[in-house]
Design a protein around this motif. Structure first.
Motif, short mmCIF file in Angstrom:
data_model
loop_
_atom_site.label_atom_id
_atom_site.label_comp_id
_atom_site.label_asym_id
_atom_site.label_seq_id
_atom_site.Cartn_x
_atom_site.Cartn_y
_atom_site.Cartn_z
N ILE A 133 0.85 -1.18 0.00
CA ILE A 133 0.00 0.00 0.00
C ILE A 133 0.89 1.23 0.00
CG2 ILE A 133 -1.66 1.38 1.31
CD1 ILE A 133 -2.87 -1.18 2.38
N PHE A 134 0.58 2.18 -0.86
CA PHE A 134 1.24 3.49 -0.85
C PHE A 134 0.19 4.51 -0.46
CE2 PHE A 134 2.69 7.42 -3.02
CZ PHE A 134 3.87 7.60 -2.30
N TRP A 135 0.47 5.28 0.60
CA TRP A 135 -0.51 6.21 1.18
C TRP A 135 0.01 7.63 1.09
CZ3 TRP A 135 -4.98 5.22 4.48
CH2 TRP A 135 -5.44 6.33 5.17
N SER A 136 -0.79 8.54 0.56
CA SER A 136 -0.44 9.95 0.52
C SER A 136 -1.65 10.79 0.91
CB SER A 136 0.06 10.36 -0.87
OG SER A 136 -1.01 10.32 -1.80
N THR A 137 -1.43 12.10 1.10
CA THR A 137 -2.51 12.98 1.48
C THR A 137 -2.57 14.20 0.56
OG1 THR A 137 -1.32 14.46 2.99
CG2 THR A 137 -2.05 12.34 3.89
N VAL A 138 -3.72 14.85 0.55
CA VAL A 138 -3.89 16.04 -0.26
C VAL A 138 -2.97 17.16 0.21
CG1 VAL A 138 -5.55 17.89 -0.79
CG2 VAL A 138 -6.21 15.50 -1.06
N THR A 139 -2.67 17.21 1.51
CA THR A 139 -1.78 18.26 2.02
C THR A 139 -0.43 18.24 1.31
OG1 THR A 139 -2.85 18.29 4.19
CG2 THR A 139 -0.60 19.11 4.08
N ARG A 157 3.70 4.07 -9.43
CA ARG A 157 2.94 2.94 -8.90
C ARG A 157 2.29 2.15 -10.03
NH1 ARG A 157 2.95 0.55 -4.19
NH2 ARG A 157 0.69 0.41 -4.02
N PRO A 158 2.28 0.81 -9.92
CA PRO A 158 1.56 0.00 -10.92
C PRO A 158 0.06 0.23 -10.79
CG PRO A 158 2.29 -1.39 -9.10
CD PRO A 158 2.91 -0.03 -8.89
N ARG A 159 -0.63 0.28 -11.91
CA ARG A 159 -2.08 0.47 -11.89
C ARG A 159 -2.73 -0.89 -11.81
NH1 ARG A 159 -5.98 2.48 -9.79
NH2 ARG A 159 -7.62 3.55 -10.93
N THR A 160 -2.86 -1.40 -10.59
CA THR A 160 -3.42 -2.73 -10.38
C THR A 160 -4.85 -2.62 -9.88
OG1 THR A 160 -2.54 -2.80 -8.13
CG2 THR A 160 -1.18 -3.74 -9.87
N GLY A 161 -5.63 -3.65 -10.15
CA GLY A 161 -6.99 -3.71 -9.64
C GLY A 161 -7.02 -4.30 -8.24
N LEU A 162 -8.20 -4.32 -7.66
CA LEU A 162 -8.33 -4.82 -6.30
C LEU A 162 -7.90 -6.27 -6.18
CD1 LEU A 162 -11.77 -3.22 -5.33
CD2 LEU A 162 -9.48 -2.33 -4.93
N ALA A 163 -8.09 -7.04 -7.24
CA ALA A 163 -7.77 -8.47 -7.18
C ALA A 163 -6.28 -8.72 -6.98
CB ALA A 163 -8.25 -9.16 -8.46
N GLU A 164 -5.44 -7.77 -7.39
CA GLU A 164 -3.99 -7.95 -7.26
C GLU A 164 -3.48 -7.71 -5.84
OE1 GLU A 164 -4.81 -7.67 -11.49
OE2 GLU A 164 -5.38 -6.37 -9.81
N GLY A 165 -4.30 -7.14 -4.97
CA GLY A 165 -3.92 -6.95 -3.59
C GLY A 165 -2.90 -5.85 -3.36
N GLN A 166 -2.75 -4.92 -4.29
CA GLN A 166 -1.85 -3.79 -4.13
C GLN A 166 -2.69 -2.52 -4.28
OE1 GLN A 166 1.40 -3.51 -6.95
NE2 GLN A 166 2.79 -2.68 -5.38
N TYR A 167 -2.50 -1.58 -3.34
CA TYR A 167 -3.40 -0.44 -3.27
C TYR A 167 -2.62 0.88 -3.20
CZ TYR A 167 -6.40 -4.26 -1.63
OH TYR A 167 -7.07 -5.45 -1.52
N THR A 168 -3.16 1.90 -3.86
CA THR A 168 -2.65 3.26 -3.74
C THR A 168 -3.76 4.09 -3.13
OG1 THR A 168 -1.23 2.98 -5.68
CG2 THR A 168 -1.67 5.23 -4.96
N ILE A 169 -3.52 4.64 -1.93
CA ILE A 169 -4.56 5.30 -1.17
C ILE A 169 -4.28 6.80 -1.06
CG2 ILE A 169 -5.76 5.43 1.05
CD1 ILE A 169 -5.21 2.49 1.47
#
Length: 343
Positions: A133-139, A157-169
């Motif tokens: 998971i890569f997490w960033s904020t609007v600030t 970041r790779p553009r993966t779907g939910l099924a791949e288990g990798q998330y960009t938040i």
């Protein structure tokens, strides 16, 4: 080392009063804590046993040394935390006026702060690319060079779907004092959203990102922008998460609020833990809700982040679904409907 969670952005020293219900000018003693939303989220996830790190910058000073020490204490990787000689470590004061008044006072952030001096050329793009998971904020988008660094990180970041288990938040964390206008913030958010898997925000933050509307309308606009899970916090009504096929609402977990400032960061760390655990979305929301409630009932932020045992204990006390008891009898605390019924 591959991180399960890697965050980027704000870090500070939080100076919180030990005197509760007292105006800041009348407070006589304070406590000192690690602060800054992305850093707190990393701490929260580490409390749940996750391998977490943070990308940020501090001043080249005693407070910077303190923040390194605190990150290590909480088992958060500080490899990507570097000093800035030109600017002092930011400090944040607050007053604590339960149940819902916690004004913040930012020092050392104007005209800039060390964590806004993150530069694209200094990023470890491989570490960012590989993180679960890569997490960033609007600030972090409010000024350069941080804005360019955030854009470069998201592009890597790779553009993966939910099924791949990798998330960009993206935490839609909008703080007006850091922006010239809401329109400026909305324009920068629009550049990031196509790279985002999950967006999380309350009504006001979602309005800045995609315009005013009902929670469902805001969630739908986030989904239309490319997000795969839109999380809209509903205040006293709980929290809603929406995908293209599912809508889940999790009711709040009532507690006596002492300091609500760290609740969202605790929610975020627990939400990441639930995603990485592969739980159903409803279960992730319940767990994150309980984690946020626990911190709202405590004084500090980073130091107050709960363990999994504390979260599951609170869920059990409230008759809520506990992850370890999935499938056992429990009082339903969420509703799930199809996309067609949610509109």
């Amino acid at each position: 080392m591959t991180h399960e969670l890697l965050t980027i952005g704000r870090i500070s020293v939080d100076i919180y009063p030990n005197d509760i219900g007292v105006d800041l000018e009348d407070v006589t003693s304070f406590g000192k804590y690690l602060g800054g939303s992305p850093s707190n989220v990393a701490v929260a996830a580490a409390r749940h046993g996750r391998n977490a790190g943070v990308i940020t910058r501090t001043g080249d000073d005693a407070f910077g040394k303190y923040l390194h020490r605190e990150l290590r204490k909480f088992n958060v990787d500080d490899t990507f935390v570097t000093p800035v000689k030109e600017w002092p470590t930011a400090v944040t004061f607050c007053a604590i006026m339960p149940p819902d008044d916690f004004p913040l006072y930012f020092y050392g952030r104007f005209p800039t702060a060390p964590d806004l001096q993150i530069k694209a050329a200094e990023l470890d793009l491989e570490a960012i690319r590989e993180a679960g998971i890569f997490w960033s904020t609007v600030t972090g988008l409010c000024q350069e060079p941080s804005r360019g660094a955030h854009l470069a990180a998201h592009a890597a970041r790779p553009r993966t779907g939910l099924a791949e288990g990798q998330y960009t938040i993206l935490d839609l964390d909008y703080r007006p004092m850091f922006w010239a206008s809401e329109e400026d913030a909305r324009a920068e958010v629009a550049k990031i959203l196509p790279h985002v898997t999950v967006a999380i925000g309350n009504d006001k933050e979602c309005a800045v990102a995609v315009g005013e509307g009902t929670p469902d309308e805001q969630a739908d606009r986030l989904l239309a922008a490319g997000v795969e899970i839109a999380v809209v916090k509903l205040g006293p009504e709980g929290v809603m998460a929406k995908t293209r096929t599912e809508r889940v609402v999790s009711a709040p977990v009532p507690v006596e609020t002492l300091n609500g400032l760290g609740a969202g960061d605790s929610f975020g760390g627990a939400f990441c833990h639930g995603l990485l655990s592969g739980w159903p979305l409803a279960q992730v929301l319940d767990y994150a809700n309980a984690a946020g409630a626990i911190v709202a009932s405590r004084l500090s932020c980073a130091d107050a982040m709960p363990t999994p045992e504390e979260v599951t204990s609170l869920l059990a006390e409230r008759g809520r679904l506990v992850p370890a008891l999935a499938g056992a009898a429990a009082v339903p605390s969420h509703t799930t409907v199809s996309e067609g019924a949610a509109s």
